[in-house]
Design a protein around this motif. Structure first.
Motif, PDB file in Angstrom:
ATOM      1  N   PRO A 234       0.823  -1.217   0.000  1.00 34.84           N
ATOM      2  CA  PRO A 234       0.000   0.000   0.000  1.00 34.84           C
ATOM      3  C   PRO A 234       0.850   1.257   0.000  1.00 34.84           C
ATOM      4  O   PRO A 234       1.971   1.277   0.492  1.00 34.84           O
ATOM      5  N   GLU A 235       0.306   2.322  -0.572  1.00 36.21           N
ATOM      6  CA  GLU A 235       0.967   3.618  -0.501  1.00 36.21           C
ATOM      7  C   GLU A 235       1.102   4.018   0.961  1.00 36.21           C
ATOM      8  O   GLU A 235       0.194   3.806   1.756  1.00 36.21           O
ATOM      9  N   GLY A 236       2.237   4.590   1.301  1.00 33.32           N
ATOM     10  CA  GLY A 236       2.463   4.994   2.683  1.00 33.32           C
ATOM     11  C   GLY A 236       3.287   4.000   3.478  1.00 33.32           C
ATOM     12  O   GLY A 236       3.591   4.244   4.649  1.00 33.32           O
ATOM     13  N   ILE A 237       3.644   2.868   2.848  1.00 29.96           N
ATOM     14  CA  ILE A 237       4.493   1.867   3.506  1.00 29.96           C
ATOM     15  C   ILE A 237       5.760   1.686   2.691  1.00 29.96           C
ATOM     16  O   ILE A 237       5.708   1.417   1.493  1.00 29.96           O
ATOM     17  N   ASP A 238       6.898   1.852   3.329  1.00 32.41           N
ATOM     18  CA  ASP A 238       8.198   1.718   2.684  1.00 32.41           C
ATOM     19  C   ASP A 238       8.943   0.563   3.348  1.00 32.41           C
ATOM     20  O   ASP A 238       9.215   0.595   4.548  1.00 32.41           O
ATOM     21  N   LEU A 239       9.255  -0.467   2.577  1.00 33.62           N
ATOM     22  CA  LEU A 239       9.902  -1.666   3.109  1.00 33.62           C
ATOM     23  C   LEU A 239      11.344  -1.765   2.627  1.00 33.62           C
ATOM     24  O   LEU A 239      11.653  -1.466   1.471  1.00 33.62           O
ATOM     25  N   THR A 240      12.217  -2.180   3.518  1.00 33.43           N
ATOM     26  CA  THR A 240      13.634  -2.346   3.204  1.00 33.43           C
ATOM     27  C   THR A 240      14.101  -3.707   3.717  1.00 33.43           C
ATOM     28  O   THR A 240      13.741  -4.112   4.817  1.00 33.43           O
ATOM     29  N   LEU A 241      14.886  -4.403   2.901  1.00 32.59           N
ATOM     30  CA  LEU A 241      15.545  -5.632   3.333  1.00 32.59           C
ATOM     31  C   LEU A 241      16.961  -5.604   2.774  1.00 32.59           C
ATOM     32  O   LEU A 241      17.153  -5.591   1.559  1.00 32.59           O
ATOM     33  N   ASP A 242      17.951  -5.553   3.656  1.00 33.54           N
ATOM     34  CA  ASP A 242      19.351  -5.465   3.241  1.00 33.54           C
ATOM     35  C   ASP A 242      20.148  -6.633   3.808  1.00 33.54           C
ATOM     36  O   ASP A 242      19.925  -7.060   4.943  1.00 33.54           O
ATOM     37  N   LEU A 243      21.091  -7.102   3.012  1.00 39.58           N
ATOM     38  CA  LEU A 243      22.067  -8.092   3.453  1.00 39.58           C
ATOM     39  C   LEU A 243      23.455  -7.502   3.223  1.00 39.58           C
ATOM     40  O   LEU A 243      23.782  -7.081   2.102  1.00 39.58           O
ATOM     41  N   VAL A 244      24.259  -7.415   4.271  1.00 37.80           N
ATOM     42  CA  VAL A 244      25.611  -6.867   4.155  1.00 37.80           C
ATOM     43  C   VAL A 244      26.580  -7.880   4.744  1.00 37.80           C
ATOM     44  O   VAL A 244      26.422  -8.308   5.896  1.00 37.80           O
ATOM     45  N   GLY A 245      27.564  -8.277   3.948  1.00 37.66           N
ATOM     46  CA  GLY A 245      28.560  -9.246   4.404  1.00 37.66           C
ATOM     47  C   GLY A 245      29.970  -8.683   4.288  1.00 37.66           C
ATOM     48  O   GLY A 245      30.273  -7.920   3.365  1.00 37.66           O
ATOM     49  N   ASN A 246      30.824  -9.031   5.236  1.00 34.91           N
ATOM     50  CA  ASN A 246      32.234  -8.616   5.239  1.00 34.91           C
ATOM     51  C   ASN A 246      33.128  -9.836   5.387  1.00 34.91           C
ATOM     52  O   ASN A 246      32.869 -10.689   6.231  1.00 34.91           O
ATOM     53  N   VAL A 247      34.177  -9.902   4.596  1.00 34.83           N
ATOM     54  CA  VAL A 247      35.221 -10.907   4.757  1.00 34.83           C
ATOM     55  C   VAL A 247      36.545 -10.167   4.812  1.00 34.83           C
ATOM     56  O   VAL A 247      36.797  -9.273   3.987  1.00 34.83           O
ATOM     57  N   ALA A 248      37.394 -10.510   5.785  1.00 27.58           N
ATOM     58  CA  ALA A 248      38.671  -9.824   5.945  1.00 27.58           C
ATOM     59  C   ALA A 248      39.765 -10.833   6.258  1.00 27.58           C
ATOM     60  O   ALA A 248      39.548 -11.793   6.987  1.00 27.58           O
ATOM     61  N   SER A 249      40.955 -10.584   5.693  1.00 25.09           N
ATOM     62  CA  SER A 249      42.107 -11.466   5.910  1.00 25.09           C
ATOM     63  C   SER A 249      43.347 -10.609   6.120  1.00 25.09           C
ATOM     64  O   SER A 249      43.495  -9.562   5.485  1.00 25.09           O
ATOM     65  N   ASN A 250      44.226 -11.030   7.031  1.00 22.61           N
ATOM     66  CA  ASN A 250      45.487 -10.310   7.245  1.00 22.61           C
ATOM     67  C   ASN A 250      46.682 -11.177   6.848  1.00 22.61           C
ATOM     68  O   ASN A 250      47.231 -11.911   7.653  1.00 22.61           O
TER      69      ASN A 250
END
Length: 428
Positions: free
Chosen positions: A30-46
């Motif tokens: 419906p108008e007036g509803i804003d939906l968000t779905l995010d996936l954020v991934g991090n990979v780190a190596s030293n």
């Protein structure tokens, strides 16, 4: 990685990927509803430096729903914002390097699900607005979209210092909050907020669902004034903010135990302090070059200084640039770099020195930890961004290397960040 793939939220995200085109076609929101779905991934190596070499990964899934009550029910200028997130993974800085500043902005000390925000905001016709409910400080104060063009927690989500020193609630942690803001016009504004300080809410098992009142140990107040423009009203957009935090909970000493002795040598807990914790910050974002559309080069700087009770960080400064629009046809790609210096307090350095002495070593670690990151944000597809990055840590602090008897070698970190914004991907 297999545990990552078996996580039910990852499977849910995969289902959303499969069903997304159909959902976008049907819309059904419906108008007036804003939906968000995010996936954020991090990979780190030293591959170089640190206590030992290795690779670690972490991720979050964030779901958010915004409801415009004016459109939905005719409640004038009022909206509701609900946000929830799930965190998992391990921290390369803590596990392999030994230092306290994470190279992964998706890592959090407490894994699992958490209600990160539940607020109601009302905008008055005279420029005032009030927001109340459950919220983190750093979603409203000392923030900029340029902070998270990087993967290092020295910059993203909040420039380093205030969380460590002041204990400000930071995403995904939240507490009872009320924020009053006044917009003088479309550029100038001032705001202030009060947030309950209750460290118990950040522990495992709370999940952001403990709505108890009056059980905190202090109140965090935050104040900010700023000037900001955008591409809609300025050829070279800019943002300038100055602000301060105050926590009425005095926090713990970085060095002394309750008897006034070195806690590192006695093995006792550090002592609670009277008074208040206070810190000031300033930030600037300035577009200096502009090409076609929104291709641009922006410079930025950040500063934080502790002026209240003794705390681990005396001051933090950083500066860098973000180039949006890189090669021909790559208008949404970014090339970005920052360099920062975290200066630890004399008491924090003395604690680390005494702890080293107690373990048979000698000398003290350097008070200045310098971190740099160079990243490239590749807009693979609308809603999908990959960010390979290189980070370099000079003088890693040994806060999470308690038995270390010598300085930790400077660390080179090779990282990869992935952002998937399902609402953009499927046109929700």
């Amino acid at each position: 990685m297999s545990a990552f793939l078996r996580n039910p939220l990852f499977l849910l995200a995969g289902a959303a990927l499969a069903a997304g085109p159909a959902m976008a076609a049907e819309r059904g929101i419906p108008e007036g509803i804003d939906l968000t779905l995010d996936l954020v991934g991090n990979v780190a190596s030293n591959p170089v430096g640190g206590v030992e070499q290795g690779t670690e990964g972490s991720y979050w899934v964030m779901a958010q729903s915004k409801f415009d009550l004016d459109t939905l029910f005719g409640v004038h200028n009022t909206d509701v914002d609900a946000q929830w997130a799930w965190f998992a993974g391990r921290n390369l800085a803590r596990e392999k390097i030994g230092n306290s500043i994470s190279a992964q902005q998706t890592w959090r000390p407490v894994a699992g699900g958490r209600l990160t925000r539940l607020t109601v905001r009302h905008r008055f016709d005279n420029g005032f607005s009030i927001t109340a409910g459950r919220a983190p400080v750093n979603s409203y104060f000392n923030s900029s979209p340029l902070n998270c063009v990087f993967m290092s927690n020295a910059m993203c989500l909040t420039p380093y210092g205030a969380i460590t020193d002041l204990g400000i609630t930071a995403y995904p942690n939240s507490s009872w909050a009320a924020i009053l803001r006044y917009d003088f016009n479309d550029r100038w504004y001032a705001q202030g907020g009060a947030f309950d300080y209750n460290n118990e809410l950040n522990k495992a098992g709370k999940n952001g669902l403990d709505f108890s009142v009056g059980e905190g140990t202090g109140t965090i107040s935050a104040y900010e004034a700023g000037y900001q423009t955008s591409f809609a009203n300025d050829r070279l957009p800019r943002t300038y903010r100055v602000g301060m935090y105050r926590n009425s909970d005095g926090g713990k000493s970085s060095y002394f135990d309750a008897d006034g002795n070195s806690a590192a040598l006695t093995g006792k807990a550090t002592a609670m302090q009277d008074g208040a914790r206070i810190g000031w910050y300033a930030m600037a974002d300035q577009t200096v070059l502009r090409g076609e559309g929104e291709r641009n080069l922006a410079l930025f700087a950040r500063a934080y200084v502790n002026t209240g009770n003794e705390a681990p960080v005396d001051h933090f400064v950083s500066a860098g640039f973000v180039q949006t629009g890189t090669f021909a046809g790559r208008d949404q790609d970014t090339l970005a770099m920052f360099i920062s210096n975290t200066h630890f307090s004399d008491e924090q350095v003395a604690f680390l020195r005494d702890r080293r002495t107690r373990n048979g070593g000698s000398g003290a670690p350097n008070a200045d930890e310098i971190i740099a990151e160079l990243s490239y944000g590749w807009a693979v597809h609308k809603g999908i961004r990959l960010m390979p990055n290189l980070q370099y840590v000079i003088n890693p602090d040994p806060i999470y290397a308690p038995t270390r008897t010598t300085d930790i070698h400077d660390a080179l970190i090779v990282g990869l960040r992935m952002d998937v914004h399902f609402a953009q991907l499927f046109g929700w």
